[in-house]
Design a protein around this motif. Structure first.
Motif, PDB file in Angstrom:
ATOM      1  N   GLY A  30       4.937  12.100  -1.345  1.00 30.28           N
ATOM      2  CA  GLY A  30       4.241  13.367  -1.172  1.00 30.28           C
ATOM      3  C   GLY A  30       3.088  13.497  -2.159  1.00 30.28           C
ATOM      4  N   HIS A  31       3.090  14.575  -2.932  1.00 33.86           N
ATOM      5  CA  HIS A  31       2.041  14.809  -3.926  1.00 33.86           C
ATOM      6  C   HIS A  31       2.371  14.192  -5.288  1.00 33.86           C
ATOM      7  CE1 HIS A  31      -0.268  17.329  -1.326  1.00 33.86           C
ATOM      8  NE2 HIS A  31       0.732  18.158  -1.129  1.00 33.86           N
ATOM      9  N   TRP A  32       3.383  13.352  -5.339  1.00 35.87           N
ATOM     10  CA  TRP A  32       3.854  12.789  -6.608  1.00 35.87           C
ATOM     11  C   TRP A  32       3.589  11.292  -6.673  1.00 35.87           C
ATOM     12  CZ3 TRP A  32       5.713  15.977 -10.370  1.00 35.87           C
ATOM     13  CH2 TRP A  32       5.951  17.297  -9.978  1.00 35.87           C
ATOM     14  N   ARG A  33       3.283  10.814  -7.885  1.00 40.30           N
ATOM     15  CA  ARG A  33       3.063   9.389  -8.123  1.00 40.30           C
ATOM     16  C   ARG A  33       3.970   8.950  -9.270  1.00 40.30           C
ATOM     17  NH1 ARG A  33       1.285  10.906  -4.205  1.00 40.30           N
ATOM     18  NH2 ARG A  33      -0.865  10.973  -3.506  1.00 40.30           N
ATOM     19  N   ARG A  34       4.680   7.851  -9.045  1.00 42.74           N
ATOM     20  CA  ARG A  34       5.503   7.273 -10.124  1.00 42.74           C
ATOM     21  C   ARG A  34       4.576   6.395 -10.932  1.00 42.74           C
ATOM     22  NH1 ARG A  34       9.314   6.729 -13.211  1.00 42.74           N
ATOM     23  NH2 ARG A  34      10.695   4.992 -13.501  1.00 42.74           N
ATOM     24  N   VAL A  35       4.452   6.683 -12.230  1.00 43.45           N
ATOM     25  CA  VAL A  35       3.534   5.953 -13.088  1.00 43.45           C
ATOM     26  C   VAL A  35       4.268   5.342 -14.276  1.00 43.45           C
ATOM     27  CG1 VAL A  35       1.545   7.383 -12.445  1.00 43.45           C
ATOM     28  CG2 VAL A  35       2.903   7.991 -14.460  1.00 43.45           C
ATOM     29  N   ARG A  53       0.865  -1.183   0.000  1.00 44.23           N
ATOM     30  CA  ARG A  53       0.000   0.000   0.000  1.00 44.23           C
ATOM     31  C   ARG A  53       0.898   1.229   0.000  1.00 44.23           C
ATOM     32  NH1 ARG A  53      -5.147  -0.526   0.170  1.00 44.23           N
ATOM     33  NH2 ARG A  53      -6.076  -2.475   0.731  1.00 44.23           N
ATOM     34  N   GLY A  54       0.432   2.273  -0.644  1.00 43.45           N
ATOM     35  CA  GLY A  54       1.184   3.517  -0.681  1.00 43.45           C
ATOM     36  C   GLY A  54       1.232   4.157   0.690  1.00 43.45           C
ATOM     37  N   ALA A  55       2.395   4.612   1.104  1.00 44.15           N
ATOM     38  CA  ALA A  55       2.558   5.222   2.419  1.00 44.15           C
ATOM     39  C   ALA A  55       1.839   6.564   2.511  1.00 44.15           C
ATOM     40  CB  ALA A  55       4.045   5.405   2.718  1.00 44.15           C
ATOM     41  N   VAL A  56       1.576   7.212   1.379  1.00 47.80           N
ATOM     42  CA  VAL A  56       0.905   8.509   1.381  1.00 47.80           C
ATOM     43  C   VAL A  56      -0.608   8.332   1.381  1.00 47.80           C
ATOM     44  CG1 VAL A  56       0.591  10.669   0.116  1.00 47.80           C
ATOM     45  CG2 VAL A  56       2.850   9.587   0.202  1.00 47.80           C
ATOM     46  N   THR A  57      -1.131   7.499   0.480  1.00 45.73           N
ATOM     47  CA  THR A  57      -2.582   7.361   0.293  1.00 45.73           C
ATOM     48  C   THR A  57      -3.184   6.143   0.979  1.00 45.73           C
ATOM     49  OG1 THR A  57      -2.303   6.057  -1.716  1.00 45.73           O
ATOM     50  CG2 THR A  57      -2.449   8.473  -1.955  1.00 45.73           C
ATOM     51  N   ASN A  58      -2.357   5.176   1.320  1.00 51.16           N
ATOM     52  CA  ASN A  58      -2.795   3.882   1.839  1.00 51.16           C
ATOM     53  C   ASN A  58      -3.617   3.109   0.802  1.00 51.16           C
ATOM     54  OD1 ASN A  58      -2.638   1.930   3.883  1.00 51.16           O
ATOM     55  ND2 ASN A  58      -4.675   2.453   4.619  1.00 51.16           N
ATOM     56  N   LEU A  59      -3.486   3.467  -0.461  1.00 54.21           N
ATOM     57  CA  LEU A  59      -4.130   2.735  -1.549  1.00 54.21           C
ATOM     58  C   LEU A  59      -3.173   1.670  -2.063  1.00 54.21           C
ATOM     59  CD1 LEU A  59      -5.723   5.749  -3.450  1.00 54.21           C
ATOM     60  CD2 LEU A  59      -6.918   4.052  -2.056  1.00 54.21           C
ATOM     61  N   PRO A  60      -3.698   0.636  -2.734  1.00 48.31           N
ATOM     62  CA  PRO A  60      -2.812  -0.421  -3.242  1.00 48.31           C
ATOM     63  C   PRO A  60      -1.750   0.117  -4.204  1.00 48.31           C
ATOM     64  CG  PRO A  60      -5.117  -1.054  -3.432  1.00 48.31           C
ATOM     65  CD  PRO A  60      -5.107   0.378  -3.025  1.00 48.31           C
ATOM     66  N   VAL A  61      -0.570  -0.426  -4.117  1.00 48.56           N
ATOM     67  CA  VAL A  61       0.525  -0.126  -5.039  1.00 48.56           C
ATOM     68  C   VAL A  61       1.085  -1.463  -5.482  1.00 48.56           C
ATOM     69  CG1 VAL A  61       2.806   0.917  -5.289  1.00 48.56           C
ATOM     70  CG2 VAL A  61       1.082   2.065  -3.907  1.00 48.56           C
ATOM     71  N   PRO A  62       1.067  -1.791  -6.770  1.00 46.13           N
ATOM     72  CA  PRO A  62       0.617  -0.942  -7.872  1.00 46.13           C
ATOM     73  C   PRO A  62      -0.909  -0.895  -7.991  1.00 46.13           C
ATOM     74  CG  PRO A  62       1.384  -3.022  -8.735  1.00 46.13           C
ATOM     75  CD  PRO A  62       1.639  -3.041  -7.241  1.00 46.13           C
ATOM     76  N   ARG A  63      -1.388   0.163  -8.695  1.00 48.72           N
ATOM     77  CA  ARG A  63      -2.807   0.325  -8.997  1.00 48.72           C
ATOM     78  C   ARG A  63      -2.922   1.116 -10.290  1.00 48.72           C
ATOM     79  NH1 ARG A  63      -1.738   4.023  -5.056  1.00 48.72           N
ATOM     80  NH2 ARG A  63      -2.165   6.218  -5.493  1.00 48.72           N
ATOM     81  N   TYR A  64      -4.104   1.099 -10.870  1.00 50.00           N
ATOM     82  CA  TYR A  64      -4.326   1.812 -12.128  1.00 50.00           C
ATOM     83  C   TYR A  64      -5.104   3.102 -11.897  1.00 50.00           C
ATOM     84  CZ  TYR A  64      -2.720  -2.396 -14.437  1.00 50.00           C
ATOM     85  OH  TYR A  64      -1.958  -3.452 -14.847  1.00 50.00           O
ATOM     86  N   VAL A  65      -4.714   4.139 -12.628  1.00 40.45           N
ATOM     87  CA  VAL A  65      -5.383   5.435 -12.647  1.00 40.45           C
ATOM     88  C   VAL A  65      -5.439   5.869 -14.106  1.00 40.45           C
ATOM     89  CG1 VAL A  65      -4.606   6.085 -10.319  1.00 40.45           C
ATOM     90  CG2 VAL A  65      -3.206   6.690 -12.303  1.00 40.45           C
ATOM     91  N   SER A  66      -5.932   7.087 -14.362  1.00 41.68           N
ATOM     92  CA  SER A  66      -5.922   7.603 -15.729  1.00 41.68           C
ATOM     93  C   SER A  66      -5.447   9.046 -15.727  1.00 41.68           C
ATOM     94  CB  SER A  66      -7.310   7.483 -16.357  1.00 41.68           C
ATOM     95  OG  SER A  66      -8.272   8.170 -15.599  1.00 41.68           O
ATOM     96  N   LEU A  67      -4.992   9.499 -16.883  1.00 45.47           N
ATOM     97  CA  LEU A  67      -4.539  10.877 -17.049  1.00 45.47           C
ATOM     98  C   LEU A  67      -5.765  11.775 -17.103  1.00 45.47           C
ATOM     99  CD1 LEU A  67      -2.008  12.648 -17.479  1.00 45.47           C
ATOM    100  CD2 LEU A  67      -2.357  12.335 -19.943  1.00 45.47           C
ATOM    101  N   LYS A  68      -5.817  12.778 -16.225  1.00 44.74           N
ATOM    102  CA  LYS A  68      -7.000  13.627 -16.100  1.00 44.74           C
ATOM    103  C   LYS A  68      -7.173  14.549 -17.304  1.00 44.74           C
ATOM    104  CE  LYS A  68      -8.033  15.150 -11.959  1.00 44.74           C
ATOM    105  NZ  LYS A  68      -8.023  15.944 -10.715  1.00 44.74           N
ATOM    106  N   GLY A  69      -6.122  15.198 -17.742  1.00 41.33           N
ATOM    107  CA  GLY A  69      -6.208  16.151 -18.853  1.00 41.33           C
ATOM    108  C   GLY A  69      -5.616  15.570 -20.118  1.00 41.33           C
TER     109      GLY A  69
END
Length: 176
Positions: free
Chosen positions: A85-90, A36-52
């Motif tokens: 912090g506010h950064w995610r390695r993708v 789990r991510g130490a910042v968000t406590n969400l699973p790592v790895p996980r999938y997201v999408s590019l917002k813009g």
């Protein structure tokens, strides 16, 4: 390398980007071994999408790091492999990527079609009616998934495709 053990949780140092040796990238592992991510406590790895429609992937987790890659497709599925912090390695389907500010990412799940002219079916069954076809490289919205099939939508069409025909969902992932 274990950093601390407390109440059944273990903090472990993940692979830090060699260019940012001063940054400590941490993952939290629960007793089942799931990271789990130490910042968000969400699973790592996980999938997201590019917002813009554009997102800079940097060599390290700050604006002072060089831009190595630019993602240019809104909704592009990306895999988060680390947090700082506010950064995610993708990473994208091909493993290209870098550090992106979290504000450029969305939790909306998308997938990339990897099989040319994949048939979208009316039900998760190889004998079901074909309702549409999708080209390689199409970015589609990801719906529910069972062990072998996922429901996708895009371009006004929706249907079921084999998981093996898309990237953006883990082979053992089930979604409602």
């Amino acid at each position: 390398m274990a950093l601390a053990v407390s109440a059944g949780l273990m903090l472990a140092q993940a692979d830090a980007a060699p260019q940012s040796a001063d940054a400590q990238i941490l993952r939290v592992q629960d007793s089942g071994g799931a990271a789990r991510g130490a910042v968000t406590n969400l699973p790592v790895p996980r999938y997201v999408s590019l917002k813009g429609s554009e997102g800079n992937a940097r060599r390290g987790p700050s604006l002072s790091h060089r831009i190595d890659w630019v993602f240019r497709h809104a909704g592009m599925p990306l895999r988060v492999v680390a947090e700082f912090g506010h950064w995610r390695r993708v990473e994208d389907k091909d493993g290209a990527g870098g550090w992106i500010h979290y504000a450029l990412l969305s939790g909306v799940r998308t997938a990339l079609v990897t099989q040319d002219m994949v048939e979208l079916r009316s039900r998760p069954n190889p004998d079901a009616d074909i309702v549409a076809r999708a080209e390689t490289g199409a970015i589609v919205r990801l719906g529910e998934c069972n062990i072998d099939w996922c429901r996708i939508s895009g371009g006004g069409q929706r249907g079921w495709v084999p998981k093996t025909a898309i990237w953006g969902v883990d082979p053992d992932e089930v979604r409602d």
